[in-house]
Design an enzyme around this catalytic site. Structure first.
Site, PDB file in Angstrom:
ATOM      1  N   HIS A   1       0.832  -1.212   0.000  1.00  0.00           N
ATOM      2  CA  HIS A   1       0.000   0.000   0.000  1.00  0.00           C
ATOM      3  C   HIS A   1       0.869   1.266   0.000  1.00  0.00           C
ATOM      4  CE1 HIS A   1      -3.362  -2.681   1.016  1.00  0.00           C
ATOM      5  NE2 HIS A   1      -2.550  -3.210   1.925  1.00  0.00           N
TER       6      HIS A   1
ATOM      7  N   SER B   1      14.124  21.694 -16.903  1.00  0.00           N
ATOM      8  CA  SER B   1      12.924  22.512 -17.006  1.00  0.00           C
ATOM      9  C   SER B   1      13.235  23.791 -17.764  1.00  0.00           C
ATOM     10  CB  SER B   1      12.406  22.851 -15.605  1.00  0.00           C
ATOM     11  OG  SER B   1      11.455  23.894 -15.654  1.00  0.00           O
TER      12      SER B   1
ATOM     13  N   LYS C   1      15.744  21.759 -11.852  1.00  0.00           N
ATOM     14  CA  LYS C   1      15.021  20.514 -12.132  1.00  0.00           C
ATOM     15  C   LYS C   1      15.856  19.526 -12.940  1.00  0.00           C
ATOM     16  CE  LYS C   1      11.322  19.640 -11.408  1.00  0.00           C
ATOM     17  NZ  LYS C   1      10.152  20.015 -12.214  1.00  0.00           N
TER      18      LYS C   1
ATOM     19  N   GLU D   1       8.961   8.393 -17.351  1.00  0.00           N
ATOM     20  CA  GLU D   1       7.636   8.988 -17.508  1.00  0.00           C
ATOM     21  C   GLU D   1       7.056   8.676 -18.884  1.00  0.00           C
ATOM     22  OE1 GLU D   1       8.008  12.826 -14.492  1.00  0.00           O
ATOM     23  OE2 GLU D   1       8.164  13.133 -16.649  1.00  0.00           O
TER      24      GLU D   1
END
Length: 455
Positions: free
Chosen positions: A156, A277, A283, A290
Site C-alpha cells: 500500500h 525545465s 530541475k 515517464e
C-alpha cells in the site's frame, strides 16, 4: 497507371478512394520480406515445373535488383499501386517484361501479406528478445553490485518490512523472465507458413508448400486455407504480450520516478536519461520512465484496436484486415524503443544505499519480526499480533522506533520478551532471517544470483 487487377473494371478508381484504401505508406517496411517470400515462391514454381526454371531465375534476379534499388533509395513507391506487394510486382514486370507476371501464379495477396507479416514479426521478435536479455542482465547487474543495500519493502506504499535492494531488482527480473518465456512461446506458435492458401481456398497448381516453408525457416505450414488468410491471432497475441511487458516497465518506471524524487532520494538517473525545465533551473526530470509509463497506454490501445478489428469479421479475408498493420507496427516500434532505452538507463542507474537504509529503519519495519519472536516463545500468532500492535502504538505516542525500546518497555507488553529481542529487530537480522527460497535474505539472494549465472 493501370491496375494489375483492372481487367474487370471499366472506370478508373476515384483518386481519393485510391488514397483511402492504399496501405503503401505503412506497409512499405515489409519490402524485404515481400521479396524474400516472392523469391522462395518463384523458385518453387520452377522446381515444380509450373513455370520454366529459366523464368524463375529471371524473376529472382529481377527481385534481387529491386531489393538493391529500394535499399539504395532509388524507388519511389506509388499510392496508385496500393501496397508493397503490387508496387514490387509492377516494378518487376516493368524491369523484366511479361515473365514478371508469372510470379503471382498459385498465390494471392491474401496469403502473400500473411507470410510477409509473419516473416517480419519473426525477425522483430528476435530483436526484442535480445533487448529483453539486455534488460534482464542490467537488473541482475544492479542486484550484484548492491547486494548489501537494505531498503524498505512496501505494501500500500506504506513501509512494511526491510528487504534487500537486490531482491527488489530481481523481482522485476522475474517479470522480464516471464515476458521472455511468453514471447518465445508466441514465436513457436506462429512460425507456420500461410503461403499457398491462395485467396481463401488453396490453389489448383501443384505447389510444394512444405519446401517453401523450409526455405523460409518456418516449422511447418498452416493446415486450413480459410484460416490461413484470415488469422491475425499471432498479431493480437504479440500486442497482448507487449501490453503485459509495458505494464511491467510502467510499474518499474513508477518506482524510478518516485525513487529519484527529492522526497525519496533513493536513486539517481544519469543525466543522459533526464531533461531539465524551461523555467526552473534546478530541475532534473525523469522523462524516460515517464514516457515509458505514458506509452504503456498507447500499447494497450493498440491491443484493443486489434481485438475490435477482428471481432466481427466473417471468413475469410476482409479489407478491414489492412488496419492490422498500423497498431502492430506502432506496438513493435514502441516496445523496441522502450526496451532499448530502459536497459541502458537501468545499467547506469546510481543507488543511494545510505538513504535507502535510513528509510528502511523508519516506519516500524521490523514489527513483524517482534511478532515472530513472540510466536517462537510460545505465544499464538494472533496474540503476538496484538502485543506488537500495542508496542507500535506506544512507540508512536513516545516518538520511538522499536529497536530503541528498553527491555522494561518491551516487557510492558509481554513478559515473554527477553534480552535476545535485540538480535531480531535490526535491519540485517530482519532481512537475513528470511532464508527460504524466494526470500530476501542475503543468503537466498546469493543463491538466486548463482542459479541465474548457471542458467
Amino acid at each position: 497507371m493501370s491496375k494489375l487487377w483492372g481487367g474487370r473494371f471499366t472506370q478508373p478508381t476515384d483518386k481519393f478512394v485510391e488514397e483511402f484504401t492504399a496501405s503503401i505508406e505503412f506497409d512499405q517496411r515489409l519490402y524485404a520480406y515481400d521479396i524474400q517470400g516472392s523469391k522462395a515462391h518463384a523458385e518453387m514454381l520452377g522446381r515444380q515445373d509450373i513455370i520454366a526454371v529459366e523464368e524463375a531465375n529471371q524473376i529472382i534476379a529481377g527481385l534481387n535488383d529491386i531489393l538493391k534499388d529500394i535499399e539504395a533509395g532509388k524507388v519511389e513507391f506509388s499510392v496508385e499501386l496500393e501496397d508493397i506487394h503490387m508496387n514490387i510486382e509492377a516494378r518487376l514486370i516493368e524491369r523484366i517484361g511479361a515473365v514478371g507476371g508469372k510470379l503471382h501464379t498459385g498465390r494471392s495477396r491474401n496469403d502473400q501479406v500473411a507470410v510477409d507479416i509473419r516473416l517480419y514479426l519473426r525477425d522483430e521478435i528476435d530483436t526484442i528478445l535480445d533487448y529483453l536479455a539486455k534488460l534482464e542482465a542490467a537488473l541482475i547487474k544492479q542486484a550484484e553490485e548492491n547486494l548489501d543495500v537494505i531498503m524498505p519493502g512496501y505494501t500500500h506504499l506504506q513501509t512494511a518490512q526491510p528487504v534487500l535492494y537486490a531482491h527488489h531488482m530481481l523481482a522485476y527480473r522475474e517479470m522480464i523472465a516471464r515476458d521472455i518465456s511468453r514471447l518465445q512461446d508466441l514465436r513457436v506458435r506462429f512460425n507456420v507458413m500461410p503461403l499457398g492458401a491462395g485467396a481463401l481456398a488453396g490453389t489448383t497448381f501443384n505447389i510444394d508448400r512444405e519446401w517453401v516453408a523450409e526455405t523460409l525457416g518456418f516449422d511447418g505450414v498452416t493446415r486450413n486455407s480459410l484460416d490461413s488468410v484470415s488469422d491475425r491471432d499471432f498479431a493480437i497475441e504479440f500486442c497482448s504480450f507487449s501490453s503485459i511487458l509495458m505494464m511491467h516497465l510502467s510499474r518499474l518506471s513508477e518506482e524510478l520516478i518516485l525513487w529519484s524524487s527529492a522526497d525519496f532520494n533513493f536513486i539517481e538517473l544519469t543525466d543522459a536519461f533526464c531533461t531539465g525545465s524551461s523555467i526552473m533551473p534546478q530541475k532534473k526530470n525523469p522523462d524516460v520512465p515517464e514516457l515509458v509509463r505514458g506509452k504503456t497506454g498507447r500499447v494497450y490501445g493498440n491491443l484493443m484496436s486489434m481485438l475490435t478489428l477482428m471481432k466481427s469479421l466473417p471468413l475469410a479475408y476482409n479489407k478491414d484486415m489492412q488496419e492490422d498493420k498500423e497498431p502492430l507496427f506502432d506496438t513493435l516500434d514502441t516496445v523496441k524503443g522502450s526496451l532499448k532505452i530502459f536497459a541502458d538507463m537501468i545499467a547506469e542507474m546510481k543507488v543511494k544505499g545510505d538513504n535507502m537504509r535510513i528509510a528502511a529503519a523508519r516506519g516500524f519495519s521490523t514489527a513483524t519480526d517482534v511478532a515472530d519472536y513472540c510466536v517462537r516463545k510460545g505465544l499464538p500468532f494472533r496474540q503476538a499480533h496484538e502485543v506488537v500492535g500495542k508496542t507500535v502504538r506506544f512507540c508512536v505516542e513516545n516518538g520511538k522506533d522499536i529497536p530503541e525500546l528498553t527491555l522494561d518497555e518491551f516487557k510492558e507488553f509481554s513478559e515473554l520478551i527477553e534480552e535476545d529481542i535485540y538480535d531480531y529487530v535490526t535491519l540485517e537480522a530482519s532481512v537475513n532471517a528470511r532464508k527460504a527460497t524466494g526470500g530476501t535474505a542475503r543468503e537466498a539472494v546469493e543463491r538466486e544470483l548463482a542459479q541465474l549465472k548457471n542458467r
